[in-house]
Scaffold this active site. Structure first.
Site, mmCIF file in Angstrom:
data_model
loop_
_atom_site.group_PDB
_atom_site.id
_atom_site.type_symbol
_atom_site.label_atom_id
_atom_site.label_comp_id
_atom_site.label_asym_id
_atom_site.label_seq_id
_atom_site.Cartn_x
_atom_site.Cartn_y
_atom_site.Cartn_z
ATOM 1 N N ASN A 30 27.925 -21.076 30.385
ATOM 2 C CA ASN A 30 28.120 -20.901 28.967
ATOM 3 C C ASN A 30 29.231 -20.808 27.950
ATOM 4 O O ASN A 30 29.507 -19.764 27.713
ATOM 5 C CB ASN A 30 26.958 -19.833 28.515
ATOM 6 N N THR A 31 29.885 -21.806 28.204
ATOM 7 C CA THR A 31 31.292 -22.001 27.894
ATOM 8 C C THR A 31 31.491 -21.480 26.512
ATOM 9 O O THR A 31 32.667 -21.136 25.898
ATOM 10 C CB THR A 31 32.237 -22.932 28.244
ATOM 11 N N LYS A 32 30.452 -21.908 25.467
ATOM 12 C CA LYS A 32 30.820 -21.567 23.974
ATOM 13 C C LYS A 32 30.018 -20.477 23.584
ATOM 14 O O LYS A 32 29.599 -20.426 22.451
ATOM 15 C CB LYS A 32 30.264 -22.976 23.341
ATOM 16 N N ASN A 33 29.721 -19.307 24.443
ATOM 17 C CA ASN A 33 28.746 -18.271 24.035
ATOM 18 C C ASN A 33 29.637 -17.151 23.495
ATOM 19 O O ASN A 33 30.391 -16.726 24.312
ATOM 20 C CB ASN A 33 27.876 -17.846 24.972
ATOM 21 N N HIS A 82 37.256 -20.151 23.137
ATOM 22 C CA HIS A 82 36.943 -18.921 23.503
ATOM 23 C C HIS A 82 38.075 -18.444 24.371
ATOM 24 O O HIS A 82 38.330 -17.375 24.250
ATOM 25 C CB HIS A 82 35.472 -18.601 24.022
#
Lengths: 365, 416
Positions: B187-190, B228
């Site tokens: 979930n790299t964009k959480n 992130h």
């Protein structure tokens, strides 16, 4: 729908709609989303208000707000508001805004209602923004509801450096929530919820060496962050309408550098990229296009090129995808509609760019 | 051949064709809408995920019948579900949860944008509500938050409760890092995952420094621009330290991809903020040389141009006086290719009082159309060339040209 009304006989047998903005198909797409979101959306459960905002505000842009039950929407949105029980609770440091969904909102069952149990309050700044945006869009008179708790408790979320946390229990702080705060204050016509000067200072500290804004100080310039910065400054009254004709040094931010950075985001394929040397993506046509509109510089955009790119992201199923050839999603669809509104596509409502709703909704007619 | 994709897919992008079950009676109220297309073949991708078996069977039946209108049922291809996607044992059937009454979500009578929750999701959140309201900070509650997070990694209420449990149970936070690490990869964009990671790292203190830097490098090896991860890395440096090798790391990334604007931004961050380097003024000289080298390698790369300009951020006169700036512009212009950014930089210099050499003037005039050569000033001629070679921004360059004419080359930085 009646059983003898198979949908596919209604659908136009047209080829892939890549040469014009297919308003009818987009309306149908949003109608489907309004009725039911497929299971993969459960991972976005906590932000259901945001998803509702995309649908409702999207339909408003498409001049199709009659497709929803406004009363039902109002009722549902208001049911997500957090209310302090009394003055003591109001001053306990929590934020009393709106929950994003029931999954952060708890009700005590009837048999426990008399207990002295504190109900967890997970209301969120972004959800609050979406709630108010929806209410304004469907024409609800915001003065009908007591929002004093909201404004007073919003101060609890502002940090010493001027940034905002989205929830009082702790989370990341960045420009997104400064924007939410400014938009909330603007819609409520009440700025007691935030210290504007401090917020402005924080925004200024987010401007990067290349003129764009990062989400936090030191971060790479980013289209979404830049929108949050510029829209906030406009809402708070720190950017004038004819800023381009003014002397650069009279501004709080470096406008020429910002202008150049923003225009540079239009790539060779006509689309807008979110950052330097990254591929173009539908949503930045709004984030960066919106910045240029606020600056009065949208006349410098290559509109034909942008339109061409966006149409390659238009889905034959309705909606827009992030990149050409991908499947559409609600987020990119909404910002695709916004982008076409900025391009003055016919039969679409105009936007109040800095609030993220239509101009009509913003005025409150 | 047209293919429609139904159902499935859990990466946040949803497949928008979904389906309505026709025929009354029995089953649950779940309805999904079949999109109107004449499809020759439908591939059902995990069609039964989220449906109970009765509904699933009816779905297939319905499709076979309806599809008979357009496609023979033999054309329905069912993907076999991957073995590790078998649904876990329902919580209600696990003995360790027998004493807990799940609390259902009260959506109210007219929920807007209702979501077609899977049974697993619904049940997990019902049990979560129960332990959350009871404030039960137990190992089984911790495990429950793990399951809830896997289903909904954005739910900050669950994350917050997890942190309370971790504190209460005094869990070894190194294990927690492993857990978050695995999640972050998927979930790299959480935002919540990264916030949690920061919380853990903060607790571990400077012991975590090299681990955190290493972790972001692993993320960068797959996505060198992950926003992130870059924010996290900047936080680690400022809160925990580890600056010593950062400039070298930026250089490494730029060697791999000189167009990586995130790495350029990080370089600027290091140069301006690192406590071991002396600050922007001290570093400016070597960094100008670095930028010039990158420009000459790929003049069409916007990043090093902006970086060069940024090194002189509020000291435009110093930019004008640095001979290397005009010099690199001239070098690029003499090559007569990829000179858009060079022209923009020249324009910047000119409106801030730079006195061009004859060589520079000639190199620009060599690019002009004859009609343009009559434009009075060099700055105007630069704008005219840009109108042609950067057509996307033609209107902008036209506006810049009019601004130059009005304010004069030595005027205030009108639009520099």
């Amino acid at each position: 729908m009646a059983d003898d009304d198979p949908i596919w006989e209604d659908a136009p047998d047209s080829p892939s709609s890549s040469s014009f903005f297919d308003r009818d198909r987009h309306i149908r797409f949003l109608e489907m989303m309004y009725q039911l979101l497929p299971s993969p959306y459960q991972s976005q459960e906590i932000n259901r208000l945001t998803l509702a905002y995309f649908v409702v505000a999207g339909l408003d842009i498409l001049y199709a707000l009659d497709r929803i039950d406004k009363e039902a929407v109002i009722h549902w949105v208001l049911s997500l508001q957090a209310h302090p029980k009394n003055e003591v609770e109001l001053n306990n440091g929590q934020f009393y805004g709106f929950h994003g969904s029931r999954s952060s909102q708890y009700h005590l069952t009837d048999d426990r209602v008399h207990e002295q149990v504190a109900i967890p309050n997970g209301s969120h700044l972004a959800s609050t923004y979406c709630a108010l945006a929806i209410l304004k869009t469907v024409g609800y008179d915001l003065s009908l509801v007591d929002f004093k708790s909201l404004s007073r408790s919003m101060r609890n979320l502002q940090q010493p450096d001027g940034s905002f946390m989205p929830i009082h229990i702790g989370a990341e702080t960045d420009l997104r929530f400064v924007f939410c705060a400014a938009a909330i204050c603007s819609m409520l016509k009440n700025w007691s919820g935030m210290d504007r000067e401090k917020a402005k200072d924080y925004i200024i500290s987010c401007q990067s060496y290349d003129g764009g804004f990062g989400l936090i100080p030191g971060s790479e310039s980013h289209g979404g962050a830049t929108y949050c910065a510029v829209a906030s400054l406009r809402l708070m009254g720190f950017i004038d309408k004819d800023i381009l004709s003014k002397n650069a040094s009279s501004c709080t931010i470096n406008v020429p550098l910002l202008l150049y950075w923003s225009l540079q985001r239009q790539a060779q394929d006509g689309g807008f990229q979110g950052r330097t040397n990254k591929p173009a993506d539908t949503c930045y046509a709004f984030w960066v296009g919106g910045v240029l509109r606020i600056l009065g510089a949208d006349k410098f955009i290559d509109e034909g090129g942008l339109r061409g790119f966006l149409l390659t992201c238009q889905s034959e199923y309705g909606g827009f995808s992030k990149f050409p050839g991908s499947l559409p999603d609600l987020y990119h669809s909404y910002y695709g509609f916004c982008a076409f509104s900025l391009l003055k596509e016919r039969d679409l409502n105009a936007l109040c760019v800095e609030l993220g709703i239509t101009a009509i909704a913003a005025i409150g007619l | 051949m047209e293919v429609g994709l139904l159902g499935g897919g859990g990466d946040g992008l949803f497949h928008i064709i979904y389906f309505r079950l026709r025929g009354g009676g029995g089953g649950n109220n779940l309805e999904k809408v079949i999109y109107a297309k004449k499809l020759e073949k439908i591939i059902l991708d995990e069609p039964t995920s989220g449906l109970d078996s009765t509904t699933a069977f009816r779905l297939v039946e319905t499709l076979a019948v309806e599809k008979g209108k357009t496609v023979p049922s033999s054309q329905i291809v069912m993907d076999r579900e991957a073995p590790d996607q078998r649904p876990p044992i329902p919580i209600s059937k696990r003995t360790e949860w027998a004493d807990v009454t799940p609390i259902p979500q009260d959506d109210g009578p007219n929920p807007v944008v209702a979501i077609a929750y899977t049974d697993e999701f619904r049940e997990t959140m019902d049990y979560f509500r129960a332990v959350y309201l009871a404030d039960e900070r137990s190992p089984r509650a911790l495990q429950l938050t793990t399951e809830a997070i896997h289903l909904n990694a954005g739910n900050y209420t669950v994350w917050q409760f997890r942190r309370l449990i971790l504190d209460t149970l005094c869990v070894d936070l190194h294990e927690e890092l492993d857990f978050v690490g695995l999640l972050a990869r998927d979930n790299t964009k959480n935002y919540q995952i990264w916030h949690h990671r920061r919380w853990v790292a903060e607790k571990l203190g400077t012991n975590a420094t090299s681990n955190e830097l290493q972790f972001t490098e692993e993320i960068f090896s797959e996505d060198a621009k992950n926003y992130h991860a870059w924010s996290h890395r900047q936080w680690v440096l400022q809160a925990l330290g580890g600056w010593e090798d950062e400039l070298a790391y930026c250089d490494k990334l730029l060697q791999e991809d000189i167009f990586n604007n995130s790495a350029w931004n990080q370089r600027y961050f290091v140069v301006t903020k690192s406590p071991v380097l002396g600050g922007l003024e001290a570093m400016r000289d070597s960094e100008v040389a670095y930028a010039v080298k990158a420009i000459l390698a790929k003049p069409e790369n916007e990043s090093p141009w902006r970086y060069l300009r940024g090194l002189y951020k509020d000291e435009v006169q110093s930019l004008v006086k640095d001979p290397r700036v005009a010099s690199v512009c001239l070098d690029v212009l003499m090559n007569k290719r990829d000179y858009v950014h060079a022209l923009n930089m020249v324009l910047d210099l000119l409106i801030n009082g730079y006195q061009p050499s004859k060589t520079l003037e000639n190199s620009i005039d060599a690019l002009c159309l004859d009609s343009v050569l009559s434009d009075s000033g060099l700055a105007e001629r630069v704008c005219s060339v840009l109108q042609v070679v950067d057509p996307i921004r033609a209107n902008y360059w036209k506006w810049r040209k009019s601004g130059v004419t009005v304010e004069g080359p030595n005027g205030k930085e009108l639009a520099g």
